[in-house]
Design a protein around this motif. Structure first.
Motif, PDB file in Angstrom:
ATOM      1  N   VAL A  91     -18.004   8.538 -18.819  1.00 55.27           N
ATOM      2  CA  VAL A  91     -17.100   9.463 -18.148  1.00 55.27           C
ATOM      3  C   VAL A  91     -15.787   9.551 -18.905  1.00 55.27           C
ATOM      4  N   SER A  92     -15.144  10.692 -18.754  1.00 56.24           N
ATOM      5  CA  SER A  92     -13.762  10.870 -19.176  1.00 56.24           C
ATOM      6  C   SER A  92     -12.928  10.887 -17.902  1.00 56.24           C
ATOM      7  N   MET A  93     -11.683  10.386 -17.980  1.00 64.23           N
ATOM      8  CA  MET A  93     -10.885  10.158 -16.781  1.00 64.23           C
ATOM      9  C   MET A  93      -9.547  10.876 -16.857  1.00 64.23           C
ATOM     10  N   LYS A 108     -24.232  19.198 -22.341  1.00 64.00           N
ATOM     11  CA  LYS A 108     -23.274  19.896 -23.201  1.00 64.00           C
ATOM     12  C   LYS A 108     -21.846  19.426 -22.973  1.00 64.00           C
ATOM     13  N   ASP A 109     -21.572  18.847 -21.780  1.00 66.98           N
ATOM     14  CA  ASP A 109     -20.221  18.358 -21.499  1.00 66.98           C
ATOM     15  C   ASP A 109     -19.874  17.132 -22.328  1.00 66.98           C
ATOM     16  N   ALA A 110     -20.853  16.536 -22.990  1.00 65.96           N
ATOM     17  CA  ALA A 110     -20.592  15.352 -23.808  1.00 65.96           C
ATOM     18  C   ALA A 110     -20.176  15.706 -25.223  1.00 65.96           C
ATOM     19  N   PRO A 117     -15.423  10.837 -26.996  1.00 64.61           N
ATOM     20  CA  PRO A 117     -15.334   9.422 -26.640  1.00 64.61           C
ATOM     21  C   PRO A 117     -15.172   9.248 -25.137  1.00 64.61           C
ATOM     22  N   ALA A 118     -15.796   8.215 -24.595  1.00 57.06           N
ATOM     23  CA  ALA A 118     -15.704   7.930 -23.166  1.00 57.06           C
ATOM     24  C   ALA A 118     -14.491   7.060 -22.877  1.00 57.06           C
ATOM     25  N   VAL A 133     -15.561   2.899 -11.882  1.00 55.05           N
ATOM     26  CA  VAL A 133     -15.540   3.053 -13.333  1.00 55.05           C
ATOM     27  C   VAL A 133     -14.920   1.814 -13.979  1.00 55.05           C
ATOM     28  N   ARG A 134     -15.666   1.214 -14.889  1.00 50.47           N
ATOM     29  CA  ARG A 134     -15.121   0.124 -15.698  1.00 50.47           C
ATOM     30  C   ARG A 134     -14.558   0.744 -16.972  1.00 50.47           C
ATOM     31  N   LEU A 135     -13.253   0.640 -17.152  1.00 39.90           N
ATOM     32  CA  LEU A 135     -12.614   1.241 -18.318  1.00 39.90           C
ATOM     33  C   LEU A 135     -13.020   0.506 -19.587  1.00 39.90           C
ATOM     34  N   LEU A 136     -13.052   1.245 -20.682  1.00 41.67           N
ATOM     35  CA  LEU A 136     -13.426   0.664 -21.966  1.00 41.67           C
ATOM     36  C   LEU A 136     -12.229   0.111 -22.721  1.00 41.67           C
TER      37      LEU A 136
END
Length: 377
Positions: A91-93, A108-110, A117-118, A133-136
């Protein structure tokens, strides 16, 4: 020494990439094979001396081999679109209207041209639109300084990248959506800004009637991004001699259309109605493509003879173009977002020469009134 629970390593991956066995590495680093096995399995934390010998043996830096796993934050967010339950998501936040929004990076959204990058990962839960969501990484400042725009104009990405060069701490997330979908995304609290180009023939107004209807009393401003030429994309050289939508019928041309809610489809329908041409008389009317770029590529590949898009897209793909209408592309922003610093930074660049030059070199846009507030609702 027992391994620290926060200590991580990729000793095995580097070793195997170099074609070395555990014993090969042990011999070069002057340690036992059991030491190599213990480090790779996380059961043994090597001394400084062994760490340096391992790095030297593998021809890399210590930091390439070992790192500390940080306790990264987790955030509860609202998903911007329905996804299957139990699915692990990239996911993007961004933070919009006081809540976190998670944008699934699937299909396509990726992608832009490169993969996006996520910001984090999480698993969906049954019976809810929430995701944990666990942030990277722990750079929350970047997420707080993210402005989300939903729209379909290719120039939005040019504006976004130019703005990020001018304001390096700002991130602009551009989510592709047709005009009505963008407006509904704004209404649901999934975006700060919606881009749209819809014409209401009854009032002669652009965008404002649709904004009033969808936002239903919420206060917003409309700021012009530019006026673009919309019309028919054609094969280079216009071999079928098409000049009007009536020629599509006379010449038996096949078109590709856009989905319901897009400005291009609305313009095509309005033009056909004006010419008293039934929709089903146009070959390919129900052949749907969901972006300006996809329409252009369909004409380039010969999937269709024509499609609705803009002059700038025609130029980018080397296609012919028959102008039918000039449409004003507006940015719709809820008043509650106007005072937010990231939104102000983004809007401030509408007057910047760096942004204007990107639009001008693209062609097909009149930006003489860019940045002007054209309506409040």
């Amino acid at each position: 020494m027992k391994q620290d629970s926060d200590l991580r390593n990729n000793l095995k991956s580097i070793r195997t990439r170099l074609g070395m066995s555990q014993q090969d590495l042990a011999n070069i680093a002057s340690v036992t094979r059991q030491t190599i096995s213990g480090v790779e399995s996380g059961l043994y934390a090597p001394s400084v001396a062994i760490t340096l010998r391992l790095a030297k043996a593998l021809g890399c830096q210590v930091e390439d081999l070992f790192w500390l796993e940080r306790d990264l934050p987790e955030i509860e967010a609202v998903l911007s679109k329905p996804v299957p339950n139990g699915q692990q998501l990239r996911v993007s936040m961004a933070r919009v209207g006081g809540q976190w929004i998670a944008y699934p990076l699937i299909g396509k959204d990726a992608f832009r041209q490169d993969m996006i990058p996520a910001d984090g990962e999480g698993e969906t839960c049954t019976g809810t639109n929430k995701i944990r969501v666990r942030l990277l990484d722990d750079n929350l400042d970047t997420l707080h300084n993210t402005v989300v725009i939903a729209g379909c104009a290719p120039v939005i990405s040019l504006w976004a990248r130019a703005t990020e060069r001018w304001h390096p701490q700002l991130r602009v997330q551009y989510n592709f959506a047709n005009s009505m979908a963008a407006l509904h995304s704004l209404c649901r609290g999934e975006a700060h800004i919606a881009g749209m180009h819809l014409y209401d023939p009854e009032t002669g107004e652009y965008n404002t009637p649709f904004v009033r209807d969808v936002l239903a009393g919420r206060e917003a401003v409309l700021i012009t991004l530019g006026v673009w030429e919309e019309g028919l994309l054609l094969k280079s050289g216009n071999p079928m001699g098409i000049r009007t939508v009536s020629d599509l019928i006379a010449g038996g041309a096949t078109i590709v259309n856009r989905e319901i809610g897009s400005g291009s489809r609305m313009l095509l329908e309005q033009t056909l109605q004006k010419e008293q041409i039934p929709f089903d008389a146009v070959q390919g009317f129900d052949n749907i493509f969901k972006s300006h770029q996809d329409v252009a590529q369909a004409v380039v590949r010969g999937v269709a003879d024509a499609g609705m898009s803009t002059a700038s897209v025609a130029t980018a793909f080397g296609l012919g173009f028959i102008p039918l209408h000039q449409s004003r592309y507006d940015l719709v922003i809820l008043k509650e977002y106007l005072e937010e610093a990231p939104v102000q930074q983004l809007l401030s660049t509408l007057g910047h020469r760096m942004v204007h030059s990107q639009f001008e070199i693209l062609g097909g846009y009149d930006i003489s009134k860019i940045g002007e507030v054209v309506a409040t609702v």
